[in-house]
Design an enzyme around this catalytic site. Sequence first.
Site, PDB file in Angstrom:
ATOM      1  N   TYR A   1      -7.374   2.185   9.132  1.00 35.38           N
ATOM      2  CA  TYR A   1      -6.292   1.570   8.354  1.00 35.38           C
ATOM      3  C   TYR A   1      -4.984   2.330   8.568  1.00 35.38           C
ATOM      4  O   TYR A   1      -3.947   1.743   8.901  1.00 35.38           O
ATOM      5  CB  TYR A   1      -6.665   1.547   6.857  1.00 35.38           C
ATOM      6  CG  TYR A   1      -5.466   1.477   5.956  1.00 35.38           C
ATOM      7  CD1 TYR A   1      -4.732   0.300   5.829  1.00 35.38           C
ATOM      8  CD2 TYR A   1      -5.037   2.604   5.238  1.00 35.38           C
ATOM      9  CE1 TYR A   1      -3.606   0.251   5.021  1.00 35.38           C
ATOM     10  CE2 TYR A   1      -3.912   2.558   4.430  1.00 35.38           C
ATOM     11  CZ  TYR A   1      -3.196   1.388   4.327  1.00 35.38           C
ATOM     12  OH  TYR A   1      -2.086   1.335   3.535  1.00 35.38           O
TER      13      TYR A   1
ATOM     14  N   GLY B   1     -12.013  12.276   3.424  1.00 36.41           N
ATOM     15  CA  GLY B   1     -10.698  11.873   3.942  1.00 36.41           C
ATOM     16  C   GLY B   1      -9.553  12.134   2.985  1.00 36.41           C
ATOM     17  O   GLY B   1      -8.390  11.975   3.352  1.00 36.41           O
TER      18      GLY B   1
ATOM     19  N   SER C   1       3.009   3.288   5.129  1.00 38.36           N
ATOM     20  CA  SER C   1       2.379   4.090   4.085  1.00 38.36           C
ATOM     21  C   SER C   1       2.556   5.568   4.403  1.00 38.36           C
ATOM     22  O   SER C   1       2.638   5.967   5.572  1.00 38.36           O
ATOM     23  CB  SER C   1       0.890   3.739   4.036  1.00 38.36           C
ATOM     24  OG  SER C   1       0.174   4.719   3.332  1.00 38.36           O
TER      25      SER C   1
ATOM     26  N   ILE D   1       1.974  -6.054  -4.379  1.00 40.21           N
ATOM     27  CA  ILE D   1       3.358  -5.624  -4.142  1.00 40.21           C
ATOM     28  C   ILE D   1       4.251  -6.823  -3.840  1.00 40.21           C
ATOM     29  O   ILE D   1       5.377  -6.920  -4.337  1.00 40.21           O
ATOM     30  CB  ILE D   1       3.389  -4.565  -3.029  1.00 40.21           C
ATOM     31  CG1 ILE D   1       2.679  -3.313  -3.561  1.00 40.21           C
ATOM     32  CG2 ILE D   1       4.820  -4.227  -2.623  1.00 40.21           C
ATOM     33  CD1 ILE D   1       2.291  -2.325  -2.530  1.00 40.21           C
TER      34      ILE D   1
ATOM     35  N   ASN E   1     -10.685   0.694  -5.104  1.00 35.38           N
ATOM     36  CA  ASN E   1     -10.714   1.968  -4.377  1.00 35.38           C
ATOM     37  C   ASN E   1      -9.728   2.954  -4.957  1.00 35.38           C
ATOM     38  O   ASN E   1      -9.918   4.156  -4.888  1.00 35.38           O
ATOM     39  CB  ASN E   1     -10.321   1.747  -2.909  1.00 35.38           C
ATOM     40  CG  ASN E   1     -11.349   0.930  -2.168  1.00 35.38           C
ATOM     41  OD1 ASN E   1     -12.528   1.257  -2.180  1.00 35.38           O
ATOM     42  ND2 ASN E   1     -10.900  -0.152  -1.535  1.00 35.38           N
TER      43      ASN E   1
ATOM     44  N   ARG F   1      -0.731  13.306  -6.305  1.00 39.73           N
ATOM     45  CA  ARG F   1      -0.088  12.215  -5.565  1.00 39.73           C
ATOM     46  C   ARG F   1       1.274  11.897  -6.166  1.00 39.73           C
ATOM     47  O   ARG F   1       1.573  12.270  -7.297  1.00 39.73           O
ATOM     48  CB  ARG F   1      -0.952  10.930  -5.622  1.00 39.73           C
ATOM     49  CG  ARG F   1      -2.314  11.057  -4.985  1.00 39.73           C
ATOM     50  CD  ARG F   1      -2.223  11.164  -3.462  1.00 39.73           C
ATOM     51  NE  ARG F   1      -3.535  11.169  -2.833  1.00 39.73           N
ATOM     52  CZ  ARG F   1      -4.296  12.254  -2.635  1.00 39.73           C
ATOM     53  NH1 ARG F   1      -3.853  13.439  -3.057  1.00 39.73           N
ATOM     54  NH2 ARG F   1      -5.472  12.168  -2.040  1.00 39.73           N
TER      55      ARG F   1
ATOM     56  N   LYS G   1      -1.196   1.348  10.596  1.00 41.26           N
ATOM     57  CA  LYS G   1       0.182   1.508  10.087  1.00 41.26           C
ATOM     58  C   LYS G   1       1.015   2.300  11.092  1.00 41.26           C
ATOM     59  O   LYS G   1       2.158   1.942  11.396  1.00 41.26           O
ATOM     60  CB  LYS G   1       0.162   2.243   8.738  1.00 41.26           C
ATOM     61  CG  LYS G   1      -0.431   1.442   7.593  1.00 41.26           C
ATOM     62  CD  LYS G   1       0.481   0.307   7.178  1.00 41.26           C
ATOM     63  CE  LYS G   1      -0.082  -0.543   6.056  1.00 41.26           C
ATOM     64  NZ  LYS G   1       0.629  -1.784   5.838  1.00 41.26           N
TER      65      LYS G   1
END
Length: 702
Positions: A507, A652, A482, A370, A556, A589, A511
Amino acid sequence: MYQNMSSTPHSTTGGPVSSKFESDSYSKLSSASPTAKKEQTYINISSDHQQDSDHKEKPHGHAKSSAVQSHDPTETTAKPERDELSKRETNNENSRGERITTEREDQGNGARGVETVTENSKQTSKVVAAMTSLSVDVADDVVRFEEMAVETVEVQTSDGNKPHTQPDGVNELFKTGMSQGSTEGSQGMRSQSLDAADVMTTAVWGVTEGSVMTQPHTSLSSPLKSDHRNSRDNTTPPDALSTSSGTNSMEPQLPDILASRPTPASLLNRPQGFYCYSTASKNYSEICSSPDDCDCPKRSAFIFTELVADVGGCLCTRKSARVEEPAMVSDLPLALPDLISAHHELVSKKKQKHRMAQKTVLVTGGAGYIGSHVIIELIQDGFDIVVLDNLVNASMESIRRVEKIAGKKIPTYSVDLLDKNAVDDVFKKHKISSVIHLAGLKAVGESCELPLLYYKTNVGGTTNLLEVMEANGVFNIVFSSSATVYGLPQFLPLTEDHPVGGCTNPYGKTKFMIEQILSDLCTSNKKWNVAVLRYFNPVGAHKSGTIGEDPSGVPNNLMPFMGQVAVGRRASLTVYGSDYDTPDGTGVRDYIHVVDLALGHVAAVHKLNEQCGLKVYNLGTGQGVSVLDMVKAFEKASGKKIPYELAERRLGDIASCYGDPSLAAKELNWTATRGLDEMCEDLWRWQSQNPQGYKGAEGSSQ
Ligand SMILES: CC(=O)N[C@H]1[C@@H](OP(=O)(O)OP(=O)(O)OC[C@H]2O[C@@H](n3ccc(=O)[nH]c3=O)[C@H](O)[C@@H]2O)O[C@H](CO)[C@@H](O)[C@@H]1O
């Protein structure tokens, strides 16, 4: 793993008509000379059928062709002298041999207004209006009016057969033409106002039947309405034009706005300058004290800018705009959008210069996926960049390629945020104005195995950075958060006020924690300005195909994995879960093109400069797309079959996650514009040209 993110906003959309017009216009204006000052030009924007078809053949030439024609003073009327403002008549023939009577009026109040309304045997009404031209002196930061010109606008009467004989003929014609935008003459006027860099107005003051028109008739153009403008139908039947409120394709707001505006009487006797009409306060206000001020956030509160300056005046410098005898509004019969667009261009140049000189953005994690895209968009927006990256999950090769794309060197420091002194050194070396903080570990699975590493790196690294910023007097930060902070969605689409914190892995928790830290910081000290950007699923790559996502190890995330299947690095894709409560059973998504995301960061940096305090924005498209939809789209873009197998759900994972990006649209003027096909095409370009990512590149440090 290292994470990086990015963005940008507005495009001034506009059809070819306006683009052509603006560029022509600008060069013409820039070259205005003292000689031109004395020159009066005549423009014939005719409405007969022949010319109508001409216009169709030369769509670019509409308004601007007027300007070209304007240098032929014989075309329509005799050339009145500028100082001859008392009533007089001129008889002439136009190019079609029709007799035209031109009449000029001096209203005794200094008005140089519409000079004539006549009708010829072909039921064409003509309006000769004085208009103002200008020169632009970027060096002096001023826009000056240097020329008075005369424009002839021929307007086909709206009823087709009957001549326009109403006593307030001009008024009516303009009202009809301007608000409907469909008579030929008025199209000529309208097309001049198309597509400014910002919202703008053409104001027309006319004099007819011996009285000054009390209402300026305005053609409004807004980038938001460009599609509509561009699709305007030149052949709208006259009947559809006979009322001033829109009945055809015009958006209803314009007539409403016009109707609700006060007359410019409230502006009479006020000094020349820029005035804006605010729909909120229903009043005019001055805004243009300097070019930079003119572009201040305040301006967005206004629907259009209206020019009320006069010859010899100066748009941008308030002081010089004031004259001993203030110009009256009525002194300006016709303000051209040229003035406004030229002014905007000037402002944008000024802004660019200003940024280049003063705005340096430090991008942490700038060498990553990014970050590399963010840097390009920032540079293109005029910022200077400093990159800080520990290169644990990124490559110097990406920076080299970014430098190639951007055409400039980017100071890059291989520094870990946990090394506070080294970070401080970078701040001492560069005059940083804002930070975009993308650096951090981002692998969900890894974070479950190594939570301490994640808390130390992500949270500890961020507190170090914030301390160094504070010590160096830098209080502007964009943070890459995120959508993971929303946890299991309680409703969709996710809005920024959806509850946060229900993260299922370290993780995601880092955030969320960093968001909390930033919020506390803003509460403790009002100097801080923070934009928290909650990304949805960034995919795609830069158009060049030279930079893109290059995860180390087995990817991933869905799209990098799919890309590697397509180039033969992986045998097949595993689709995690086909029994979700979604249209095809696979996870849904909100995929967003990384360049759109990058542009969102640029918009956020601008927001910080408004001293915004703490702001939180979703960066997504608002569209939910399933895994199998993505497979199809990528197969189409790549021409490759993507073998896949359906498997159990991934621990998850959630069924659906997509955001509501409307807050960013409203407050950042940012919207994702790149669709699924483009995301996949750009990803494929990157992946196919770099099957091994940056590792295949010569000189790669990875
Ligand atoms: C649980 C998890 O890891 N969440 C992270 C993941 O989001 P997220 O899980 O949304 O993103 P992914 O790209 O990993 O997955 C997207 C969709 O593709 C499916 N899929 C993914 C990979 C694959 O090989 N096969 C497959 O079917 C997933 O089940 C999901 O339905 O990446 C984001 C960054 O981009 C992070 O911010 C999220 O915290």
